[in-house]
Design a protein around this motif. Sequence first.
Motif, short mmCIF file in Angstrom:
data_model
loop_
_atom_site.label_atom_id
_atom_site.label_comp_id
_atom_site.label_asym_id
_atom_site.label_seq_id
_atom_site.Cartn_x
_atom_site.Cartn_y
_atom_site.Cartn_z
N UNK A 137 2.37 -8.80 10.14
CA UNK A 137 3.58 -9.03 9.37
C UNK A 137 3.42 -8.47 7.96
N UNK A 138 2.28 -8.77 7.33
CA UNK A 138 2.05 -8.27 5.97
C UNK A 138 1.98 -6.74 5.94
N UNK A 139 1.34 -6.14 6.94
CA UNK A 139 1.25 -4.68 6.98
C UNK A 139 2.62 -4.05 7.17
N UNK A 140 3.45 -4.65 7.99
CA UNK A 140 4.81 -4.12 8.18
C UNK A 140 5.61 -4.20 6.88
N UNK A 141 5.48 -5.31 6.16
CA UNK A 141 6.21 -5.45 4.90
C UNK A 141 5.71 -4.46 3.86
N UNK A 142 4.41 -4.23 3.83
CA UNK A 142 3.86 -3.23 2.90
C UNK A 142 4.38 -1.84 3.26
N UNK A 143 4.46 -1.57 4.58
CA UNK A 143 4.99 -0.27 5.00
C UNK A 143 6.44 -0.10 4.57
N UNK A 144 7.24 -1.16 4.63
CA UNK A 144 8.63 -1.08 4.17
C UNK A 144 8.68 -0.78 2.66
N UNK A 145 7.79 -1.39 1.90
CA UNK A 145 7.76 -1.16 0.46
C UNK A 145 7.41 0.30 0.14
N UNK A 146 6.42 0.82 0.82
CA UNK A 146 6.02 2.20 0.58
C UNK A 146 7.12 3.18 0.97
N UNK A 147 7.78 2.91 2.08
CA UNK A 147 8.85 3.81 2.51
C UNK A 147 10.05 3.74 1.58
N UNK A 148 10.32 2.56 1.00
CA UNK A 148 11.46 2.44 0.10
C UNK A 148 11.20 3.10 -1.24
N UNK A 149 9.95 3.06 -1.70
CA UNK A 149 9.64 3.61 -3.03
C UNK A 149 9.19 5.07 -2.97
N UNK A 150 8.32 5.38 -2.05
CA UNK A 150 7.76 6.73 -2.00
C UNK A 150 8.31 7.57 -0.86
N UNK A 172 9.02 1.80 12.16
CA UNK A 172 7.95 0.84 11.83
C UNK A 172 8.17 -0.48 12.54
N UNK A 173 9.42 -0.92 12.62
CA UNK A 173 9.73 -2.15 13.36
C UNK A 173 9.38 -1.99 14.83
N UNK A 174 9.75 -0.83 15.41
CA UNK A 174 9.43 -0.59 16.82
C UNK A 174 7.92 -0.56 17.04
N UNK A 175 7.20 0.08 16.09
CA UNK A 175 5.74 0.12 16.21
C UNK A 175 5.15 -1.28 16.08
N UNK A 176 5.69 -2.06 15.16
CA UNK A 176 5.23 -3.43 14.99
C UNK A 176 5.44 -4.24 16.27
N UNK A 177 6.62 -4.11 16.85
CA UNK A 177 6.92 -4.85 18.09
C UNK A 177 5.99 -4.42 19.22
N UNK A 178 5.79 -3.13 19.39
CA UNK A 178 4.94 -2.66 20.49
C UNK A 178 3.50 -3.07 20.32
N UNK A 179 2.97 -2.99 19.07
CA UNK A 179 1.58 -3.38 18.84
C UNK A 179 1.38 -4.86 19.12
N UNK A 180 2.28 -5.71 18.67
CA UNK A 180 2.15 -7.14 18.92
C UNK A 180 2.31 -7.47 20.39
N UNK A 181 3.16 -6.76 21.09
CA UNK A 181 3.33 -7.00 22.53
C UNK A 181 2.05 -6.68 23.28
N UNK A 182 1.38 -5.59 22.90
CA UNK A 182 0.12 -5.21 23.56
C UNK A 182 -0.97 -6.25 23.28
N UNK A 183 -1.08 -6.64 22.01
CA UNK A 183 -2.10 -7.64 21.64
C UNK A 183 -1.82 -8.98 22.32
#
Length: 406
Positions: free
Chosen positions: A162-175, A201-212
């Motif tokens: 969750x934290x990594x996804x939120x950080x990814x959103x921040x980086x994509x919004x700023x940079x 990123x949301x799709x990647x987050x969902x797929x990674x959590x589903x696999x784990x």
Amino acid sequence: MSQQDSHEPTVAPPVPEPTVEPMAHPLHQPAPVMGAVATPPPPGAADRPDRDAPAPVRDPDARHTRSRDGIDRPIQESEYFSNDPEAIQHISDHIDEYFNQPLDIFPFWESDGKPDRFHVLFHRQIQERFPVESDMRGRIHRYGRSVFRRLCTHVAIKRMNQALALIAFTLLATLGPTWFTDWTGTTTAGVAMAAIAMVLTVALYWGLNAILFTQYRFRLENDSYELSREIVQRTRELQNLFTNARAVADQAETQFQTDGKGWGQRAMYLTRLTMWLGARMEYLEKFVQMELWRVRRERYWMRWFSRFMTPLVFLLWLWLAVLEPVPGVNEMEFRILQGLAIVLGAGVSWMSYFLWQTPVGAIQDKLGIEGWVRYASLDVDNAVADQVRRDKERLVEYRNLTRGRV
């Protein structure tokens, strides 16, 4: 007889009172018949003065097995129904651990500190009464602790993702606009590519959590199945021993045809063994119940921990995102990407808590308790009572048969 004796009054000799010959076994004890001599016992059934007394089954003052090998010495399968006095003493020591051990009325009174939890007390009491089952209880305990450790790992990974996804959103919004503008050549295309990257990123987050989660569920189900298989094997062994102990008590009659006391001692040992095997089954179930209660309670508190941590991570990220200064791009485009990041971040946080929760149903399904041999199926009370009933019936039948011979 002389003539002088014929004039004296005749005195009848005293009639001897009937005596009953002591029998070899309580079931063969006939009732005395008034006014008649009791029928002597069958040949070989009477007590023999030269017979050696059987070795005592129980001796509270002598713990030979413990002093030499210790009570924790494993019981071999051949020892349960052995006639060796040493093997009988070893089994009797284990039986005494359950039936003749007083309960500690003042637990955790050794100090003035905080008393330990009740499951610790219950675990200690079971260990004291059934050391022979330590291996199986250890296996069950390790299973419960592995479930808890994997639950903690699963929750930690969900919060980290969750934290990594939120950080990814921040980086994509700023940079993101700057990165993609250099690649596409236009600012509008760069902003659009950054927005698409957020959705991916949301799709990647969902797929990674589903696999784990699939791997987590698979390991949990596999461990539950392995534990169930071992419990089924142990409970069936106890059931077979319980059934054999009931049968051997009657079959021993052929071995002690002329030794009633020896048969009585053997029957007493086998009756205690029958009741002890039933108690082993009962407390094994209670230990499983206690460990699963701990798992369920720990999952409950981990859910409360997740209810606190999931919004906390989101709110901390939201606070930092709001305070983020506008980069060197169009402020309107940045606010659009920032608003999209907040919406997607809220969605990711929602999925982080409500999806991929620990499947407690998988534990219930894979443990498969319907395949276990349960303590209630042994019917211990009726099994012992039926043995007493049959002995009483045989006693009455023998008495009636003895009266018919007089």
